[in-house]
Scaffold this active site. Structure first.
Site, PDB file in Angstrom:
ATOM      1  N   ASP A   1       0.828  -1.207   0.000  1.00 26.17           N
ATOM      2  CA  ASP A   1       0.000   0.000   0.000  1.00 26.17           C
ATOM      3  C   ASP A   1       0.868   1.267   0.000  1.00 26.17           C
ATOM      4  O   ASP A   1       1.745   1.424   0.853  1.00 26.17           O
ATOM      5  CB  ASP A   1      -0.894   0.028   1.247  1.00 26.17           C
ATOM      6  CG  ASP A   1      -1.774  -1.209   1.380  1.00 26.17           C
ATOM      7  OD1 ASP A   1      -1.449  -2.247   0.769  1.00 26.17           O
ATOM      8  OD2 ASP A   1      -2.781  -1.149   2.112  1.00 26.17           O
TER       9      ASP A   1
ATOM     10  N   ARG B   1      -4.213   9.462   3.401  1.00 29.84           N
ATOM     11  CA  ARG B   1      -3.165   9.537   4.435  1.00 29.84           C
ATOM     12  C   ARG B   1      -1.959  10.354   3.996  1.00 29.84           C
ATOM     13  O   ARG B   1      -1.654  11.367   4.589  1.00 29.84           O
ATOM     14  CB  ARG B   1      -2.741   8.151   4.931  1.00 29.84           C
ATOM     15  CG  ARG B   1      -3.913   7.406   5.523  1.00 29.84           C
ATOM     16  CD  ARG B   1      -3.551   6.216   6.386  1.00 29.84           C
ATOM     17  NE  ARG B   1      -4.772   5.706   6.983  1.00 29.84           N
ATOM     18  CZ  ARG B   1      -5.186   4.449   6.936  1.00 29.84           C
ATOM     19  NH1 ARG B   1      -4.438   3.524   6.380  1.00 29.84           N
ATOM     20  NH2 ARG B   1      -6.334   4.110   7.487  1.00 29.84           N
TER      21      ARG B   1
ATOM     22  N   ASN C   1      -9.511  -0.946  -0.484  1.00 30.00           N
ATOM     23  CA  ASN C   1     -10.765  -0.393   0.052  1.00 30.00           C
ATOM     24  C   ASN C   1     -10.781   1.131  -0.054  1.00 30.00           C
ATOM     25  O   ASN C   1     -11.827   1.740  -0.305  1.00 30.00           O
ATOM     26  CB  ASN C   1     -11.010  -0.875   1.492  1.00 30.00           C
ATOM     27  CG  ASN C   1      -9.860  -0.575   2.440  1.00 30.00           C
ATOM     28  OD1 ASN C   1      -8.685  -0.715   2.094  1.00 30.00           O
ATOM     29  ND2 ASN C   1     -10.172  -0.167   3.657  1.00 30.00           N
ATOM     30  N   HIS C   2      -9.608   1.765   0.096  1.00 28.68           N
ATOM     31  CA  HIS C   2      -9.549   3.227  -0.031  1.00 28.68           C
ATOM     32  C   HIS C   2      -9.830   3.661  -1.474  1.00 28.68           C
ATOM     33  O   HIS C   2     -10.538   4.636  -1.701  1.00 28.68           O
ATOM     34  CB  HIS C   2      -8.172   3.742   0.402  1.00 28.68           C
ATOM     35  CG  HIS C   2      -7.970   3.717   1.891  1.00 28.68           C
ATOM     36  ND1 HIS C   2      -8.016   4.854   2.677  1.00 28.68           N
ATOM     37  CD2 HIS C   2      -7.735   2.691   2.744  1.00 28.68           C
ATOM     38  CE1 HIS C   2      -7.811   4.529   3.945  1.00 28.68           C
ATOM     39  NE2 HIS C   2      -7.635   3.216   4.006  1.00 28.68           N
TER      40      HIS C   2
END
Length: 313
Positions: free
Chosen positions: A17, A55, A84-85
């Site tokens: 990620d 983020r 999911n983001h």
């Protein structure tokens, strides 16, 4: 003429990620290029495990970088899994596939409506036609402190404020839909929920092992038929408003028992951990934290490479 050995197993890089950190992505990429033999790297299969946004401060530049790869490395194969983001980002800008059977995204809100107040779901322009995760993503969370992570939320439950800001609009603004360029929308629309390979090699104590590989952002659910899960994920069926294979935790941690018959690698990001246990590969050392590295695993060697590795050619 390429002198590569036809029986030599293909190099596969699975990248964890990135969460909007462009310098980590650039450094990791340089390290992969430095460490892997150039003919192997230039023909590698590169699987990005999802969560490109949120983020970190540079989502826009991260997506630009990813979009540039097929032109710069035409002989690589690039797979962009949805995290999911990313699914939530896609939902907010309206590029998710419509729910099947003429259903409405609205129907997916009901199951979770007890969280609407606390999570401050998005209620701006266009919200009536929005996937639940898009509303949560662009929402304004009431509680500012995330007790599990020990950090402040950035705008929403998804920490989406930096993504909005990277496109030059304030968090939760419906103007994001206009601010995101068409090629970024296409990137978000085209992300896959699962990727399968029939023959990926792994070095083990007993020599080279030929495996099937399934790449999915969080993992496969336990106790559910794997073929049915794969059909659902390939169809990107948005009738389900929370996709466990992209956002689950404990229920997707292990390799489903039915995959034990044929050696199958299951590779994921999502969990904020680096966890390599047999053929279960969880590659998310960074978890979106500023001070933690973004890692990749290279097959067949099983070598872990990080953006923080100081590799000098």
């Amino acid at each position: 003429m390429s002198n590569s050995n036809p029986t030599k197993p293909r190099t596969v890089c699975c990248i964890g990620d990135i969460h909007g950190y462009i310098s980590k992505l650039q450094n990791l990429w340089t390290n992969l290029e430095t460490l892997i033999d150039s003919s192997d790297f230039n023909s590698a299969l590169i699987i990005f495990l999802g969560d490109y946004c949120d983020r970190g401060p540079n989502t826009r530049q991260v997506i630009d970088f990813l979009l540039s790869l097929p032109t710069k490395y035409p002989n690589q194969t690039h797979v962009f899994l949805s995290g999911n983001h990313d699914l939530a980002f896609a939902g907010f800008v309206g590029v998710l596939p419509e729910p099947r059977k003429g259903a409405d995204f609205k129907e997916g809100w009901k199951e979770y409506e007890q969280n609407e107040e606390r999570e401050g779901w998005f209620k701006g322009e266009g919200y009536e036609r929005m996937n639940l995760q898009g509303r949560r993503w662009g929402g304004h969370i009431k509680v500012k402190f995330n007790a599990i992570k020990g950090t402040e939320y950035k705008g929403s439950i998804y920490d989406a404020a930096p993504t909005f800001e990277s496109y030059g609009v304030p968090h939760g603004s419906a103007d994001l839909v206009k601010a995101v360029p068409d090629d970024h929308k296409k990137f978000l629309a085209d992300m896959v929920w699962v990727h399968e390979e029939d023959d990926v090699c792994v070095e083990s104590e007993d020599g080279i092992k030929h495996c099937k590989l399934i790449a999915v952002h969080a993992g496969l659910e336990k106790g559910k038929n794997v073929d049915k899960q794969l059909i659902f994920l390939k169809a990107r069926d948005t009738q389900v408003s929370k996709v466990e294979a992209l956002s689950g935790r404990k229920n997707v941690w292990d390799i489903p028992e039915e995959l034990a018959e044929k050696p199958t690698i299951v590779v994921s990001g999502h969990h904020g951990k680096l966890h390599v246990d047999g053929l279960r590969l969880i590659i998310d050392e960074g978890g979106g934290y500023e001070n933690k590295p973004v890692a990749a695993i290279v097959l067949p060697s099983m070598k872990i490479i990080r953006d923080t590795d100081n590799l000098v050619k």
